[in-house]
Every structure is written in C-alpha cells, then in structure tokens.
Design a protein around this motif. Sequence first.
Motif, short mmCIF file in Angstrom:
data_model
loop_
_atom_site.label_atom_id
_atom_site.label_comp_id
_atom_site.label_asym_id
_atom_site.label_seq_id
_atom_site.Cartn_x
_atom_site.Cartn_y
_atom_site.Cartn_z
N UNK A 42 22.19 26.96 -7.19
CA UNK A 42 20.98 27.07 -6.39
C UNK A 42 20.70 25.80 -5.61
N UNK A 43 20.80 24.67 -6.33
CA UNK A 43 20.56 23.37 -5.72
C UNK A 43 21.25 22.31 -6.56
N UNK A 44 21.85 21.33 -5.91
CA UNK A 44 22.47 20.21 -6.62
C UNK A 44 22.09 18.92 -5.92
N UNK A 45 22.31 17.79 -6.58
CA UNK A 45 21.96 16.51 -6.02
C UNK A 45 23.02 15.96 -5.08
N UNK A 46 22.55 15.23 -4.07
CA UNK A 46 23.43 14.49 -3.17
C UNK A 46 22.87 13.07 -3.04
N UNK A 47 23.73 12.07 -3.27
CA UNK A 47 23.31 10.68 -3.16
C UNK A 47 23.59 10.17 -1.75
N UNK A 48 22.57 9.60 -1.12
CA UNK A 48 22.72 8.95 0.17
C UNK A 48 22.64 7.45 -0.09
N UNK A 49 23.72 6.73 0.20
CA UNK A 49 23.88 5.36 -0.28
C UNK A 49 24.07 4.38 0.88
#
Length: 513
Positions: free
Chosen positions: A450-457
């Motif tokens: 449904x939804x997962x995390x994404x890291x913006x670095x």
Amino acid sequence: MHNEGLGSWPARRARKTPQRPALIHDGRTFTYAELDDRVTRLAHGLRSLGVRRGDRVAYLGANHPSFLETLFAAGALGAVFVPLNTRLAAPEIAYQLADSGTSALVYGPAHADLVAGIRDQVPVRSYVALDGPGTHGGHGAQGAHGYADLLAGGGAEPVDEPVSADDLCMIMYTSGTTGRPKGAMLTHGNITWNAVNVLIDHDLLADEVALVSAPLFHTAGLNMLTLPVLLKGGRCVLVGAFDADATLDLIERHRVSFMFGVPAMFQQVARSPRWEGADLSSLRLLTCGGAPVPPTLIAAYGERGLTFLQGYGMTEASPGVLFLDAGHAVSKAGSAGVQHFFSDVRVVDSSFDDVPPGETGEVVVRGPHVFRGYWGLPRESAAAFTDGWFRSGDAARVDEDGYAYIVDRIKDMIISGGENIYPAEVEHAILTHPDVLECAVIGVPDDKWGEVGRAVVVARPGSDLTADGVLAAVAGRLAPYKIPKSVVFTDRLPRNAAGKLLKRPLRTDHGTA
C-alpha cells in the motif's frame, strides 16, 4: 503602571537598569533608557497615524532595533503586533496583511518594491518606511511616512494605556507547511509566561549576551531568545542576515553567551575555515530547533566543549513546550525533554487517555503560555482544543522517566501493510551515518504494502555515499518494515523560513513510485 503587557517592558527595565546595553546593531549600542525613549516616541508617532487599541501594526524587515521598537510601541498603545516573514512572496504577504486587517505597516528598504506592488490589495492605511517615505512608489503617496520622522515628532511623555495580561499582543502566522497559514493569537500573558519558563529552565543571567541571527519573525528567535534576554536585562546583538564567518567574529567581539539556530546554521559555522581557531570560550547556551540535530554536528560541537540544548515547541504555545537540559543531553539523547516549569504536557491515545510509557500518542499541552486561538477562525480554534488541552498533531512517546521523544507529525505517518511508520524515527537512524547531512523520509505507493518509505538524502560533499550504504546504516537498528525500500539523493531539502522541513514539495518531486 497601568500597562501590564510587553509594551511596559522597556519602561520597567529602564527604571531598573537604564544605562545597561539592551540592543547592539551595526556598530551602534542602545541602552535600556534609549530603548524606552525610542519606544515612547514611536508609540506617540503611531498614535498620530490613528493607531488605537486593538489595531494591528505589522512589521516587514530583517532583524533590526526597529522590529522590537515597533513591537513594544504597539504594546504600549494596546495595539496588536503582526510580524511578517521576509521570505514570503508578495501574494503571501498581501494575504496576511488582509487577513489580519493590518492598519499600519513598518517595512525595511529591501521590501519597498514589494510593498509598493501590493498597496492596492490590502487594507493598510499607513505605511512607515525605515529609510523615509522612499521613492519605490511610496514618495508622496497617501499614507507614506518615514520611521525617523515619526520618532523625531513623537513626544517623550510616558504612554501608559491600561493593558492586561489577557489582552491580545501578537498575531503570529504559523509556518504554513500545508495550506494557508493561520494567525495564532498570543496574549501578553502567553508571551510573558513563556519568557518566565525560559528564564527558569535556561538559567538566564542578567549579563547574558545573545546573538540574534535567527529571524525575529520566527517564534523561537523572538520568544525563546530575544524577549527573555531583554526581560532579564541582558543584551541582544541583532544581525540582519546570518553569515558563518561573521558569527564567529561576533562571538569573539561581544563575548556572546547565548545563541539559537537551526541545525543548518550551526553546520555552516562548524564548516568555516575559522572554526578550529575561533575563541568560543564565552558561549554558555546553544539552543537548537526546527529540525533534528545530526549526531555528527553534536560531536563537532562536543569536541569544542559545547553542548546543544534541544527542545520542542510550536507557535501556538509561544512556543516552548518541552526542554532537555544540559545535564541530560547525553543520557537522554534524542529526547525533547520534559515540560517547561509552567507547562503541562500529556501524550494521549485516540480516546484522550494517557498512553503507557514507550507507546506512541499525540502531544497535548496546557498552560498560561498556550494561545487563545486562531485569528478569525472560531471553528478551527475550537477544534484545536479538547477539554482545555491544545492538540499539537505531533506524535511522541514517553519513557519511564517522563522524558518525551517526538516521533513525527501524525499526518506524516506512513501506514505500510497495516504497520505505522513514523518518518522522524527513521530519519534519526539514517542521520547517524557520518556521510548523511540531511534526510527526509516520505511514503510512496506500493502494490504489495500500500505504502512504503523512501529516503531523500543530502550527502556530505565529496563522499561516495550510495543507497546501499544508507540502508546498511539502519539494518538491525530498525524493524525491517520501517527501513525504506528506496533511496534518492538531492542537493538540498526544502525548508521554510523557520527551518522546518516541507514534505509536500518532497512528495511532489520524489513521491512517485
């Protein structure tokens, strides 16, 4: 005195310590007696423009003595001060002037063109230019006045309007990270009690020297730094714009003891070529807010014998809510601390019951520093409170000792396969990597979960940081479902003028699957 509000502070301080320095700006020092005289004259000048009790007086400009003089002069008249964010665009400034119904605007020369361009859109009757009526569409225009002329023409007799602690002092617009900013109505009592909390919990001294390079239009720069120092009788060194090298110069020259800033400001100072040789021996208090402090930054200042004091607050609370003292900066690292002296804080579940230690709930706060509501928004104001407690919208957990750990904005929570993920917790773990300067975690669509995390670095310049390296830093530190499924790199993260991360543009730019 009949005036019990902020407008009386210069007079009250002048009768105790008239010759002590109050403000230092651009090589000039103003004593408390001089500040009192200038505030009195400005109050008479504003009154001559028709400003009366309850009228709104706005200020648009960089850090400058006139900002504080306008605040105090408005308070002396029982008028309401409206600080404006100098980094906003013309339509945003026009909205806040119109929404607040401002009748008089004091503005700096850098904003003359902006002001000239919105005159027909706002209800402002009187425009006061710091450099005179000006030539930017204002010379000869109706309602145009010069700040110096108002001071010169104002009387010196005391202005002692009856103002109570419950009277409205300031409309401070929220950061507006989503939607239209709302005007938080702060009373004289709200701001005074917040200042008292700072005096107690920061152990401020009468000879405190504060470097004010954070913007005064921001609640922390004004209410957590400048006003408490002036209440105590210390001095404030006002800086129009932040510069890392200049900061080190000012610390040495004025023996600065107290600073507030967002992490990005402290990072720039630590990267200055002058950092290693700078004399920082006068520094006593370093307070940081607006964003998490990266562990590498804490370590860099720790090597110089300096400790960051962190806390948690919001415009609606004037703003101090929680504070972590130096004695627990290491043992409770990552915590926002415990409630200020005159503040009550709970962490509650959806039924408004206190959550057990270790569980996550919403931060609610009550106390004499909590605002009365949003300007012109009775429905939103009522919805912001439950049984007298202000609902922050922030998620936190409390440990067995009562120390609170802010987890995230409740609305930023990611729900992945039925599990709740709080981005701030993941961001804090990623920031332990020495090559990560900044990090934000957002949710992106996923067919399975449904939804997962994404890291913006944002990586440290010159590093060879990879996505696998970022994820390896949190493996074993977080539950597998909390670990982002992807990493993207960027040169900078979008933040507002208060240093708060703006996740809406992040989702727009990086939130597609």
